[in-house]
Design a protein around this motif. Structure first.
Motif, PDB file in Angstrom:
ATOM      1  N   LEU A  36       0.849  -1.272  -0.029  1.00  0.00           N
ATOM      2  CA  LEU A  36      -0.093   0.025   0.125  1.00  0.00           C
ATOM      3  C   LEU A  36       0.783   1.131   0.057  1.00  0.00           C
ATOM      4  CD1 LEU A  36      -2.543  -1.071   2.639  1.00  0.00           C
ATOM      5  CD2 LEU A  36      -2.779  -1.464   0.210  1.00  0.00           C
ATOM      6  N   ALA A  37       2.258   1.249  -0.259  1.00  0.00           N
ATOM      7  CA  ALA A  37       3.129   2.275  -0.024  1.00  0.00           C
ATOM      8  C   ALA A  37       3.129   3.121  -1.334  1.00  0.00           C
ATOM      9  CB  ALA A  37       4.525   1.672   0.053  1.00  0.00           C
ATOM     10  N   ARG A  38       3.155   4.815  -0.962  1.00  0.00           N
ATOM     11  CA  ARG A  38       3.423   5.199  -2.106  1.00  0.00           C
ATOM     12  C   ARG A  38       4.585   5.971  -2.222  1.00  0.00           C
ATOM     13  NH1 ARG A  38      -1.559   7.541  -4.263  1.00  0.00           N
ATOM     14  NH2 ARG A  38      -0.303   8.957  -5.422  1.00  0.00           N
ATOM     15  N   MET A  39       5.201   6.211  -3.425  1.00  0.00           N
ATOM     16  CA  MET A  39       6.608   6.838  -3.592  1.00  0.00           C
ATOM     17  C   MET A  39       6.434   8.221  -4.111  1.00  0.00           C
ATOM     18  SD  MET A  39       8.920   3.886  -5.016  1.00  0.00           S
ATOM     19  CE  MET A  39       7.329   3.323  -6.202  1.00  0.00           C
ATOM     20  N   PHE A  40       7.194   9.208  -3.222  1.00  0.00           N
ATOM     21  CA  PHE A  40       7.062  10.668  -3.726  1.00  0.00           C
ATOM     22  C   PHE A  40       8.524  11.011  -4.332  1.00  0.00           C
ATOM     23  CE2 PHE A  40       3.810  12.098  -0.558  1.00  0.00           C
ATOM     24  CZ  PHE A  40       2.812  11.359  -1.185  1.00  0.00           C
ATOM     25  N   ARG A  41       8.399  12.208  -5.256  1.00  0.00           N
ATOM     26  CA  ARG A  41       9.798  12.641  -5.504  1.00  0.00           C
ATOM     27  C   ARG A  41      10.214  13.676  -4.368  1.00  0.00           C
ATOM     28  NH1 ARG A  41      11.527  11.636 -10.456  1.00  0.00           N
ATOM     29  NH2 ARG A  41      10.287  10.675 -12.107  1.00  0.00           N
ATOM     30  N   GLU A  42      11.463  14.186  -4.567  1.00  0.00           N
ATOM     31  CA  GLU A  42      11.897  14.875  -3.529  1.00  0.00           C
ATOM     32  C   GLU A  42      11.220  16.017  -3.062  1.00  0.00           C
ATOM     33  OE1 GLU A  42      16.581  16.657  -2.252  1.00  0.00           O
ATOM     34  OE2 GLU A  42      16.181  15.540  -4.163  1.00  0.00           O
ATOM     35  N   HIS A  43      10.789  16.685  -3.980  1.00  0.00           N
ATOM     36  CA  HIS A  43      10.021  18.145  -3.915  1.00  0.00           C
ATOM     37  C   HIS A  43       8.560  17.783  -3.311  1.00  0.00           C
ATOM     38  CE1 HIS A  43       9.137  16.918  -7.753  1.00  0.00           C
ATOM     39  NE2 HIS A  43       8.037  17.435  -7.601  1.00  0.00           N
ATOM     40  N   GLU A  44       8.026  16.706  -3.377  1.00  0.00           N
ATOM     41  CA  GLU A  44       6.699  16.281  -2.932  1.00  0.00           C
ATOM     42  C   GLU A  44       6.572  16.022  -1.704  1.00  0.00           C
ATOM     43  OE1 GLU A  44       4.460  14.362  -6.869  1.00  0.00           O
ATOM     44  OE2 GLU A  44       6.002  12.992  -5.748  1.00  0.00           O
ATOM     45  N   ASN A  45       5.703  16.462  -0.850  1.00  0.00           N
ATOM     46  CA  ASN A  45       5.321  16.230   0.566  1.00  0.00           C
ATOM     47  C   ASN A  45       4.152  15.604   1.088  1.00  0.00           C
ATOM     48  OD1 ASN A  45       7.882  17.636   1.692  1.00  0.00           O
ATOM     49  ND2 ASN A  45       6.808  19.526   0.775  1.00  0.00           N
ATOM     50  N   GLU A  46       3.113  15.544   0.238  1.00  0.00           N
ATOM     51  CA  GLU A  46       1.892  15.106   0.809  1.00  0.00           C
ATOM     52  C   GLU A  46       1.010  14.801  -0.681  1.00  0.00           C
ATOM     53  OE1 GLU A  46      -1.041  18.868   1.398  1.00  0.00           O
ATOM     54  OE2 GLU A  46       0.304  18.068   3.140  1.00  0.00           O
ATOM     55  N   ALA A  47      -0.243  14.036  -0.650  1.00  0.00           N
ATOM     56  CA  ALA A  47      -0.989  13.734  -1.525  1.00  0.00           C
ATOM     57  C   ALA A  47      -2.386  13.507  -1.117  1.00  0.00           C
ATOM     58  CB  ALA A  47      -0.470  12.520  -2.349  1.00  0.00           C
ATOM     59  N   ASN A  48      -3.413  13.602  -2.065  1.00  0.00           N
ATOM     60  CA  ASN A  48      -4.666  13.333  -1.543  1.00  0.00           C
ATOM     61  C   ASN A  48      -4.973  11.984  -2.397  1.00  0.00           C
ATOM     62  OD1 ASN A  48      -4.622  16.233  -0.958  1.00  0.00           O
ATOM     63  ND2 ASN A  48      -6.215  15.685  -0.017  1.00  0.00           N
ATOM     64  N   THR A  49      -6.025  11.451  -1.682  1.00  0.00           N
ATOM     65  CA  THR A  49      -6.714  10.072  -2.256  1.00  0.00           C
ATOM     66  C   THR A  49      -8.249  10.051  -1.962  1.00  0.00           C
ATOM     67  OG1 THR A  49      -6.357   7.673  -2.671  1.00  0.00           O
ATOM     68  CG2 THR A  49      -6.031   8.661  -0.538  1.00  0.00           C
ATOM     69  N   LYS A  50      -8.854   9.701  -2.835  1.00  0.00           N
ATOM     70  CA  LYS A  50     -10.234   8.993  -2.483  1.00  0.00           C
ATOM     71  C   LYS A  50     -10.573   7.795  -2.071  1.00  0.00           C
ATOM     72  CE  LYS A  50     -12.267  11.977  -6.383  1.00  0.00           C
ATOM     73  NZ  LYS A  50     -12.897  12.045  -7.573  1.00  0.00           N
ATOM     74  N   ARG A  51      -9.378   7.081  -1.962  1.00  0.00           N
ATOM     75  CA  ARG A  51      -9.566   5.624  -1.462  1.00  0.00           C
ATOM     76  C   ARG A  51      -8.411   5.364  -0.427  1.00  0.00           C
ATOM     77  NH1 ARG A  51      -6.359   0.613  -3.706  1.00  0.00           N
ATOM     78  NH2 ARG A  51      -7.177  -1.031  -2.545  1.00  0.00           N
ATOM     79  N   VAL A  52      -8.893   5.487   0.949  1.00  0.00           N
ATOM     80  CA  VAL A  52      -8.058   5.326   2.174  1.00  0.00           C
ATOM     81  C   VAL A  52      -7.746   3.853   2.550  1.00  0.00           C
ATOM     82  CG1 VAL A  52      -7.999   5.998   4.750  1.00  0.00           C
ATOM     83  CG2 VAL A  52      -9.277   7.657   3.038  1.00  0.00           C
ATOM     84  N   VAL A  53      -6.448   3.589   2.607  1.00  0.00           N
ATOM     85  CA  VAL A  53      -5.912   2.382   3.037  1.00  0.00           C
ATOM     86  C   VAL A  53      -5.316   2.492   4.319  1.00  0.00           C
ATOM     87  CG1 VAL A  53      -6.054   1.575   0.331  1.00  0.00           C
ATOM     88  CG2 VAL A  53      -4.009   2.615   1.610  1.00  0.00           C
ATOM     89  N   GLY A  54      -5.228   1.084   4.769  1.00  0.00           N
ATOM     90  CA  GLY A  54      -4.504   1.038   5.973  1.00  0.00           C
ATOM     91  C   GLY A  54      -5.362   0.099   6.928  1.00  0.00           C
ATOM     92  N   THR A  55      -5.172   0.386   8.420  1.00  0.00           N
ATOM     93  CA  THR A  55      -5.352  -0.402   9.463  1.00  0.00           C
ATOM     94  C   THR A  55      -6.137   0.579  10.379  1.00  0.00           C
ATOM     95  OG1 THR A  55      -4.138  -2.487   8.961  1.00  0.00           O
ATOM     96  CG2 THR A  55      -5.408  -2.182  11.237  1.00  0.00           C
ATOM     97  N   LEU A  56      -7.358   0.127  10.686  1.00  0.00           N
ATOM     98  CA  LEU A  56      -8.166   0.948  11.962  1.00  0.00           C
ATOM     99  C   LEU A  56      -7.384   0.840  13.308  1.00  0.00           C
ATOM    100  CD1 LEU A  56     -11.939   0.213  11.169  1.00  0.00           C
ATOM    101  CD2 LEU A  56     -10.806   2.235  10.688  1.00  0.00           C
ATOM    102  N   GLY A  57      -7.239   2.163  13.709  1.00  0.00           N
ATOM    103  CA  GLY A  57      -6.498   2.217  15.092  1.00  0.00           C
ATOM    104  C   GLY A  57      -5.170   2.766  14.590  1.00  0.00           C
ATOM    105  N   TYR A  58      -4.551   2.825  13.370  1.00  0.00           N
ATOM    106  CA  TYR A  58      -3.206   3.449  13.203  1.00  0.00           C
ATOM    107  C   TYR A  58      -3.417   4.445  12.001  1.00  0.00           C
ATOM    108  CZ  TYR A  58      -1.546  -1.099  15.336  1.00  0.00           C
ATOM    109  OH  TYR A  58      -1.361  -2.169  15.963  1.00  0.00           O
ATOM    110  N   ILE A  59      -4.563   4.513  11.594  1.00  0.00           N
ATOM    111  CA  ILE A  59      -4.823   5.752  10.451  1.00  0.00           C
ATOM    112  C   ILE A  59      -4.846   7.002  11.157  1.00  0.00           C
ATOM    113  CG2 ILE A  59      -6.045   6.505   8.558  1.00  0.00           C
ATOM    114  CD1 ILE A  59      -7.031   3.562   8.368  1.00  0.00           C
ATOM    115  N   SER A  60      -3.917   8.097  10.533  1.00  0.00           N
ATOM    116  CA  SER A  60      -4.025   9.426  11.129  1.00  0.00           C
ATOM    117  C   SER A  60      -5.488   9.982  10.830  1.00  0.00           C
ATOM    118  CB  SER A  60      -3.068  10.135  10.430  1.00  0.00           C
ATOM    119  OG  SER A  60      -3.014  10.138   9.210  1.00  0.00           O
ATOM    120  N   PRO A  61      -5.810  11.240  11.672  1.00  0.00           N
ATOM    121  CA  PRO A  61      -7.084  11.883  11.291  1.00  0.00           C
ATOM    122  C   PRO A  61      -7.221  12.453   9.918  1.00  0.00           C
ATOM    123  CG  PRO A  61      -6.101  12.587  13.426  1.00  0.00           C
ATOM    124  CD  PRO A  61      -5.011  11.579  12.654  1.00  0.00           C
ATOM    125  N   GLU A  62      -6.313  13.153   9.403  1.00  0.00           N
ATOM    126  CA  GLU A  62      -6.249  13.715   8.093  1.00  0.00           C
ATOM    127  C   GLU A  62      -6.447  12.904   7.039  1.00  0.00           C
ATOM    128  OE1 GLU A  62      -1.859  13.021   8.924  1.00  0.00           O
ATOM    129  OE2 GLU A  62      -3.499  13.637   9.919  1.00  0.00           O
TER     130      GLU A  62
END
Length: 687
Positions: free
Chosen positions: A519-545
């Protein structure tokens, strides 16, 4: 030294010369070679009788030998060896913070070690108990209360000479002895069960003999070693090579001006592997033994080159066919999350495909043989991707991860994991050996982790006691090092997006390795964040934003890491936590409330409370709470986390309320929850 002599004439008696069963900062242990007076620790006979008992901590000092500190029984039997001294402390025995230092004095008049401690917040005391343990206690300056801190020996591997000559103790629970490379187990008679190793191939003092480097080691007993304090490491090697009786060499000094040479003559006794604080040891091996090592390396290299060339040739044809097909289908590419299906940036997808294929490709028949046709006896567990099997591939234990046909993860995640992890090489990341994609089978081959996943220890009431605080703290620190590499030091910035206790694997030394990059995502050096419509991960570990707005960044991983820290300290799951009133809550919110009430230690796992380092635990809880703060910009980055975990007595910033605090702890029947994006959840299973 003259001042010491003057003091001796002036003082008839002083307590620091007779420490009894305990030692505090400023006390010296050693021997005055002029007066012959020796200062050492002696245990009480029992808890009520202060007369000298069985145990003593004292130096074994022989002329022209490197002095070592031992725990003795009846002044004749060695129970434990501390050391050797590495210029800062005794190797592997870190019990202070970075400001503290043991001072060793070696000259013609005096040999002693002075225990120094420079903290303004607490003091330390070491006490030798009647049963031969060394208890370490802390005195907190603000309330003048002594608190239990640590104990020596740490484990069975600390037992002197446990694995015999040329043997090394390599794990803690249970202790596991193995012969050093170039040695094999001796055949022992029924009446003599002492462990011992012998050379696989004898030495002949030929010009092609050389040395094999062992890292992270406790250097052997120096009774049969000679020390020179002015030789460089290169000069040390030459001196050992030119003496046929020399079996090993090392530089015991780890300080900035690291000079000094230890040469061993005879057996190497009392060797073990340390997790983080060991030193380099160079052991003499026969020319044929070194040749075998090099030959294996070159054979492996030739095989890899052959496989790579074959794959590249096939890849060239595949790329050409794809090019023709793409020309005909131009404009029909399906985008996922606003990006190409290759996961990385649009202008980098072709290079990513190539790097994907640089990994060794194994045939399905090889995988069948390695796993005994995916037998149930070899099954290690099952995750969101599918089942995981233990196997033996090309003489090496591996973990084989097989994509289940019913898995909610699929080819996209498989491709993403291969592309992502092929770019990553770090001691705290799991290593991918290769893959198989044949006959509708999608398979990944990883290095085998014998201790499986972190959650199988900390959440298991029968196994959690196997992880003491020292190991847990090393695990926290190791995960942080892995995150620093992903977020900052690797070629592309990688956001894991599914960091959890189940995705932290433990090797045979309990070193943590981050796994599962599907489920990892790779950014280039100048990128800091991204948005998605599909949230992936495990409940209890996912950040609020991320959960609410689909926004993820390196601070999303930091939030997950903060949850893991609190779970490691408490032995409780974040989502399954129930407070003392039997009310459902989250561990994160409970930890924050206790912190605000100055009761943070109440959250510590019961099995750790009598043996943990209070200062390290308090700092870990504090750092964990800083990581789970609601606003991403308030959370520290990985480098700051490492600095804080290994820092001195400096004050840390006060944490704000954690994310989801209002939702888990202050909800009323009239509260309207915000709408969440759809979650693709990674299941929690043991490896």
């Amino acid at each position: 030294m003259d001042e010491d002599s003057h003091d001796e004439e002036k003082h008839i008696w002083q307590s620091f010369d007779y420490p009894g069963d305990n030692i505090i900062p400023g006390v010296k242990l050693g021997k005055n070679l002029v007066t012959g007076r020796e200062i050492y620790l002696t245990s009480w006979k029992n808890s009520d009788d202060p007369s000298p008992g069985e145990y003593a901590v004292r130096f074994l000092m022989v002329k022209d030998k490197y002095p070592q500190l031992y725990l003795w029984r009846n002044n004749s039997v060695k129970i434990k060896r501390f050391g050797p001294y590495n210029g800062v402390e005794f190797s592997g025995q870190t019990i202070y913070n970075d400001k503290d230092k043991d001072i060793m004095v070696l000259n013609q008049k005096d040999m002693h070690l002075q225990f120094m401690h420079n903290s303004t917040m607490f003091s330390l005391m070491l006490k030798l108990t009647p049963d031969g343990k060394i208890n370490v206690s802390t005195l907190l300056i603000h309330n003048h209360q002594w608190t239990y801190y640590d104990v020596f020996p740490y484990d069975k591997c600390d037992e002197y000479g446990l694995c015999g000559p040329y043997g090394s103790c390599v794990s803690l629970t249970p202790p596991y002895c193995e012969c050093l490379k170039g040695f094999q187990q001796k055949e022992s008679s029924s009446h003599n069960q002492t462990r011992a190793c012998r050379r696989t191939r004898p030495l002949d003092c030929g010009p092609r003999e050389g040395f094999f480097k062992f890292s992270s080691m406790k250097l052997p007993d120096t009774q049969n070693a000679v020390y020179n304090n002015s030789m460089s490491l290169q000069e040390c090697e030459v001196a050992c090579k030119n003496n046929c009786s020399c079996t090993a060499y090392a530089n015991p000094n780890i300080t900035a001006d690291a000079v000094g040479c230890l040469l061993w003559f005879g057996d190497l006794i009392d060797v073990r592997v340390y997790q983080a604080t060991g030193q380099d040891l160079y052991v003499r091996l026969a020319a044929s033994e070194l040749l075998d090592t090099n030959s294996k390396f070159h054979r492996t290299k030739r095989v890899n080159i052959t496989i790579t060339l074959s794959i590249c040739a096939g890849l060239a044809g595949l790329i050409f066919a794809l090019y023709i097909w793409t020309r005909r289908k131009k404009g029909s590419d399906v985008e996922r999350e606003g990006r190409p299906r290759t996961v990385v940036d649009k202008d980098n997808k072709s290079s990513s495909k190539k790097e994907n294929m640089e990994l060794p490709l194994f045939s399905l028949s090889q995988i069948y043989r390695a796993t005994n046709n995916f037998s149930m006896e070899n099954k290690l567990g099952e995750g969101g991707f599918g089942p995981v099997y233990k196997g033996m591939l090309e003489g090496q234990e591996v973990a084989v991860k097989r994509l289940s046909k019913s898995s909610r993860q699929g080819v996209d995640e498989f491709e993403n994991e291969v592309i992502c992890i092929a770019k990553l090489q770090h001691r705290n990341l799991v290593k991918l050996f290769g893959y198989c994609n044949e006959e509708n089978e999608t398979i990944l081959i990883y290095e085998y982790m014998p201790n499986r996943s972190l959650d199988s220890f900390i959440f298991d009431d029968t196994r959690k006691s196997e992880l003491d605080w020292s190991q847990r703290f090393h695990i926290i620190y190791g995960i942080a090092r892995g995150l620093l590499y992903l977020h900052q030091d690797s070629r592309l910035r990688v956001i894991h997006r599914d960091l959890k206790a189940g995705n932290i694997l433990l090797d045979h030394q309990m070193r943590p390795k981050i796994s599962d990059f599907g489920l990892a995502r790779m950014f280039r050096e100048h990128e800091n964040e991204a948005n998605t419509k599909r949230v992936v991960g495990t409940l209890g570990y996912i950040s609020p934003e991320y959960a609410v707005n689909g926004q993820f960044s390196i601070k999303s991983d930091i939030f997950s890491f903060g949850v893991i820290i609190l779970e490691i300290v408490s032995g409780q799951k974040n989502r399954c936590f129930v407070d003392e009133d039997r009310q459902p809550d989250s561990l994160v919110c409970h930890a924050w409330r206790l912190y605000t009430e100055n009761k943070s230690l109440d959250i510590v796992d019961e099995c750790l409370r009598n043996s943990c380092s209070i200062l390290e635990v308090m700092r870990s809880i504090h750092v964990g709470l800083l990581c789970v703060q609601h606003r991403p910009e308030d959370r520290p980055d990985a480098q700051s986390v490492i600095d804080m975990l290994g820092g001195d007595d400096g004050l840390l910033p006060f944490p704000e309320k954690p994310g989801f605090f209002i939702y888990t702890s202050e909800i009323t029947s009239n509260t309207v929850l915000p709408s969440f994006n759809d979650l693709t959840l990674s299941q929690v299973y043991g490896r």
